[in-house]
Scaffold this motif. Structure first.
Motif, mmCIF file in Angstrom:
data_model
loop_
_atom_site.group_PDB
_atom_site.id
_atom_site.type_symbol
_atom_site.label_atom_id
_atom_site.label_comp_id
_atom_site.label_asym_id
_atom_site.label_seq_id
_atom_site.Cartn_x
_atom_site.Cartn_y
_atom_site.Cartn_z
ATOM 1 N N ARG A 29 0.082 -5.983 -12.116
ATOM 2 C CA ARG A 29 -0.865 -6.196 -12.890
ATOM 3 C C ARG A 29 -1.384 -4.990 -13.630
ATOM 4 N NH1 ARG A 29 -5.976 -10.088 -10.737
ATOM 5 N NH2 ARG A 29 -4.638 -11.960 -10.345
ATOM 6 N N CYS A 30 -1.703 -5.179 -15.074
ATOM 7 C CA CYS A 30 -2.179 -3.639 -15.752
ATOM 8 C C CYS A 30 -0.980 -2.643 -15.603
ATOM 9 C CB CYS A 30 -3.470 -3.277 -15.418
ATOM 10 S SG CYS A 30 -4.651 -4.364 -15.617
ATOM 11 N N GLY A 31 0.330 -3.023 -15.626
ATOM 12 C CA GLY A 31 1.212 -2.150 -15.461
ATOM 13 C C GLY A 31 1.518 -1.276 -14.362
ATOM 14 N N LYS A 32 0.750 -1.952 -13.249
ATOM 15 C CA LYS A 32 0.790 -1.233 -11.856
ATOM 16 C C LYS A 32 1.300 -2.323 -11.041
ATOM 17 C CE LYS A 32 -0.977 2.776 -12.839
ATOM 18 N NZ LYS A 32 -0.189 4.001 -12.821
ATOM 19 N N ARG A 33 2.028 -1.920 -9.852
ATOM 20 C CA ARG A 33 2.634 -2.925 -8.677
ATOM 21 C C ARG A 33 1.629 -2.605 -7.626
ATOM 22 N NH1 ARG A 33 7.267 -5.279 -7.782
ATOM 23 N NH2 ARG A 33 7.819 -5.357 -5.598
ATOM 24 N N ARG A 62 -4.639 -2.322 3.928
ATOM 25 C CA ARG A 62 -4.958 -1.518 2.574
ATOM 26 C C ARG A 62 -3.906 -2.157 1.710
ATOM 27 N NH1 ARG A 62 -6.791 3.796 3.060
ATOM 28 N NH2 ARG A 62 -6.590 3.655 0.800
ATOM 29 N N VAL A 63 -4.199 -1.742 0.536
ATOM 30 C CA VAL A 63 -3.600 -1.955 -0.682
ATOM 31 C C VAL A 63 -2.397 -0.805 -1.105
ATOM 32 C CG1 VAL A 63 -2.955 -3.025 -2.996
ATOM 33 C CG2 VAL A 63 -4.935 -3.924 -1.595
ATOM 34 N N PHE A 64 -1.092 -1.225 -1.120
ATOM 35 C CA PHE A 64 -0.290 -0.106 -1.608
ATOM 36 C C PHE A 64 0.476 -0.151 -2.920
ATOM 37 C CE2 PHE A 64 -0.039 -0.511 3.077
ATOM 38 C CZ PHE A 64 0.406 0.635 3.678
ATOM 39 N N ALA A 65 0.620 1.081 -3.441
ATOM 40 C CA ALA A 65 1.504 1.460 -4.535
ATOM 41 C C ALA A 65 2.862 1.174 -4.210
ATOM 42 C CB ALA A 65 0.935 2.536 -5.299
ATOM 43 N N ASN A 66 3.218 1.622 -3.156
ATOM 44 C CA ASN A 66 4.470 1.629 -2.528
ATOM 45 C C ASN A 66 4.633 1.707 -1.011
ATOM 46 O OD1 ASN A 66 7.309 2.390 -1.750
ATOM 47 N ND2 ASN A 66 7.506 2.828 -3.952
ATOM 48 N N VAL A 67 4.918 0.480 -0.390
ATOM 49 C CA VAL A 67 4.697 0.433 1.243
ATOM 50 C C VAL A 67 5.665 1.220 1.731
ATOM 51 C CG1 VAL A 67 5.084 -1.198 3.008
ATOM 52 C CG2 VAL A 67 3.827 -1.920 0.991
ATOM 53 N N LYS A 68 6.761 1.299 1.219
ATOM 54 C CA LYS A 68 7.891 1.912 1.978
ATOM 55 C C LYS A 68 7.851 3.499 2.063
ATOM 56 C CE LYS A 68 11.748 -1.362 1.548
ATOM 57 N NZ LYS A 68 13.095 -1.656 1.138
ATOM 58 N N MET A 69 7.127 4.019 1.000
ATOM 59 C CA MET A 69 6.712 5.625 1.007
ATOM 60 C C MET A 69 5.243 5.751 1.453
ATOM 61 S SD MET A 69 8.034 6.370 -2.933
ATOM 62 C CE MET A 69 7.484 8.099 -2.793
ATOM 63 N N PHE A 72 -0.825 4.697 -0.961
ATOM 64 C CA PHE A 72 -1.603 3.647 -1.294
ATOM 65 C C PHE A 72 -2.068 3.485 -2.798
ATOM 66 C CE2 PHE A 72 -3.111 5.103 3.079
ATOM 67 C CZ PHE A 72 -2.674 3.868 3.832
ATOM 68 N N SER A 73 -2.476 2.386 -3.326
ATOM 69 C CA SER A 73 -2.800 2.251 -4.607
ATOM 70 C C SER A 73 -4.389 3.019 -4.791
ATOM 71 C CB SER A 73 -3.206 0.868 -4.817
ATOM 72 O OG SER A 73 -2.092 0.179 -4.723
ATOM 73 N N LYS A 75 -8.116 3.863 -6.238
ATOM 74 C CA LYS A 75 -9.357 2.852 -6.356
ATOM 75 C C LYS A 75 -9.458 2.643 -7.623
ATOM 76 C CE LYS A 75 -11.717 4.578 -2.168
ATOM 77 N NZ LYS A 75 -12.921 5.172 -1.751
ATOM 78 N N ALA A 76 -9.097 3.492 -8.751
ATOM 79 C CA ALA A 76 -9.414 3.195 -10.055
ATOM 80 C C ALA A 76 -8.331 2.308 -10.551
ATOM 81 C CB ALA A 76 -9.185 4.549 -10.813
ATOM 82 N N ASP A 77 -7.365 2.215 -9.910
ATOM 83 C CA ASP A 77 -6.203 1.080 -10.190
ATOM 84 C C ASP A 77 -6.645 -0.075 -10.054
ATOM 85 O OD1 ASP A 77 -4.693 3.259 -11.608
ATOM 86 O OD2 ASP A 77 -3.301 3.471 -9.827
ATOM 87 N N LEU A 78 -7.224 -0.260 -8.756
ATOM 88 C CA LEU A 78 -7.422 -1.564 -7.976
ATOM 89 C C LEU A 78 -8.500 -2.063 -8.825
ATOM 90 C CD1 LEU A 78 -7.250 -0.510 -4.099
ATOM 91 C CD2 LEU A 78 -5.673 -2.130 -5.280
ATOM 92 N N GLN A 79 -9.552 -1.389 -9.458
ATOM 93 C CA GLN A 79 -10.845 -1.908 -10.091
ATOM 94 C C GLN A 79 -10.342 -2.069 -11.305
ATOM 95 O OE1 GLN A 79 -13.793 -2.373 -8.649
ATOM 96 N NE2 GLN A 79 -13.103 -1.982 -6.993
ATOM 97 N N LYS A 80 -9.421 -1.584 -11.831
ATOM 98 C CA LYS A 80 -9.069 -1.911 -13.158
ATOM 99 C C LYS A 80 -8.335 -3.318 -13.291
ATOM 100 C CE LYS A 80 -6.345 -0.375 -17.269
ATOM 101 N NZ LYS A 80 -5.525 0.820 -17.734
ATOM 102 N N ALA A 81 -7.455 -3.473 -12.155
ATOM 103 C CA ALA A 81 -6.486 -4.770 -12.238
ATOM 104 C C ALA A 81 -7.302 -5.920 -11.429
ATOM 105 C CB ALA A 81 -5.393 -4.507 -11.432
ATOM 106 N N PHE A 82 -8.328 -5.636 -10.467
ATOM 107 C CA PHE A 82 -9.016 -6.385 -10.119
ATOM 108 C C PHE A 82 -10.709 -6.131 -9.778
ATOM 109 C CE2 PHE A 82 -5.107 -5.991 -7.739
ATOM 110 C CZ PHE A 82 -4.633 -7.019 -8.092
#
Length: 225
Positions: A29-33, A62-69, A72-73, A75-82
């Motif tokens: 969402r919003c260009g983010k994973r 927690r919500v990750f931007a990349n689980v394997k690495m 974490f995502s 907070k600004a990205d989370l609020q923008k997408a959700f």
């Protein structure tokens, strides 16, 4: 004296947590994973409704931007997408709407599990018409395999169990739907006698597959002194 570490040895930091034995559910969402780390063999149970407790599905709350690495995502990205949602609500939405990669072993595990569920459900719903005995789940499962019944992951277990009974009967297997048995509890002896009288007067109108009415319990009211 502590032995010196051999040359070329690799040290793993004690504060590093590796996420390798997991199943990843992701959404963009919003260009983010956004990714959620889940236990293996639990994602499909959650999506299918077999698992209701999210704590048995999610490994890390927690919500990750990349689980394997382990990233974490933000907070600004989370609020923008959700917008307006907490991280717990975001996790539930990712589980509901996200996609996951299912490997071959996991797919076979769920297929075998579905076959067993369908077979045991069908076994509880049918009998051998010659001996009036229930089948075991293993017998139904073996017949499904030998006669080539194909399961459908998107169809409910009970619906497929009914289809299995029709399929086995069409293939020549001696199988019939089990008749329903029910119990009736009466508050007084008078009510029980009235019911018996009604059954005698209307027995010819009752369904032919209902062979008898079982009055298993009689609950008598205490006498008033």
């Amino acid at each position: 004296v502590r032995d010196a570490m051999p040359a070329g040895a690799i040290k793993t930091p004690l504060n590093q947590r590796r996420h390798d034995n997991i199943s990843i559910v992701s959404v963009e969402r919003c260009g983010k994973r956004f990714e959620v780390a889940c236990y293996k063999n639990k994602v499909m149970d959650w999506k299918g409704g077999a698992e209701k407790d999210v704590s048995n599905v999610v490994q890390v709350d927690r919500v990750f931007a990349n689980v394997k690495m382990g990233k974490f995502s933000a907070k600004a990205d989370l609020q923008k997408a959700f917008p307006g949602k907490s991280e717990e609500q975001i996790i539930l939405e990712v589980l509901e709407k996200g996609t996951s990669q299912v490997n071959t072993m996991e797919r076979e595990f769920h297929r075998d599990k579905l076959i067993k569920q369908i077979a045991h459900t069908a076994a509880e719903m049918c009998v051998d018409p010659w001996y009036h005995r229930l089948f075991t789940g293993r017998i139904i499962e073996k017949a499904m395999e030998q006669l080539g019944f194909s399961v459908k992951p998107a169809v409910a277990v009970k619906a497929q169990a009914l289809e299995v009974i029709r399929f086995l009967k069409a293939e020549g297997m001696s199988v019939e739907r089990a008749c329903m048995k029910f119990a009736v509890t009466f508050p007084t002896l008078e009510a029980r006698q009235q019911m018996r009288s009604w059954v005698r007067n209307h027995s010819h109108k009752m369904m032919s597959r209902i062979t008898s009415l079982w009055c298993l319990r009689q609950r008598m009211e205490p006498e008033v002194a």
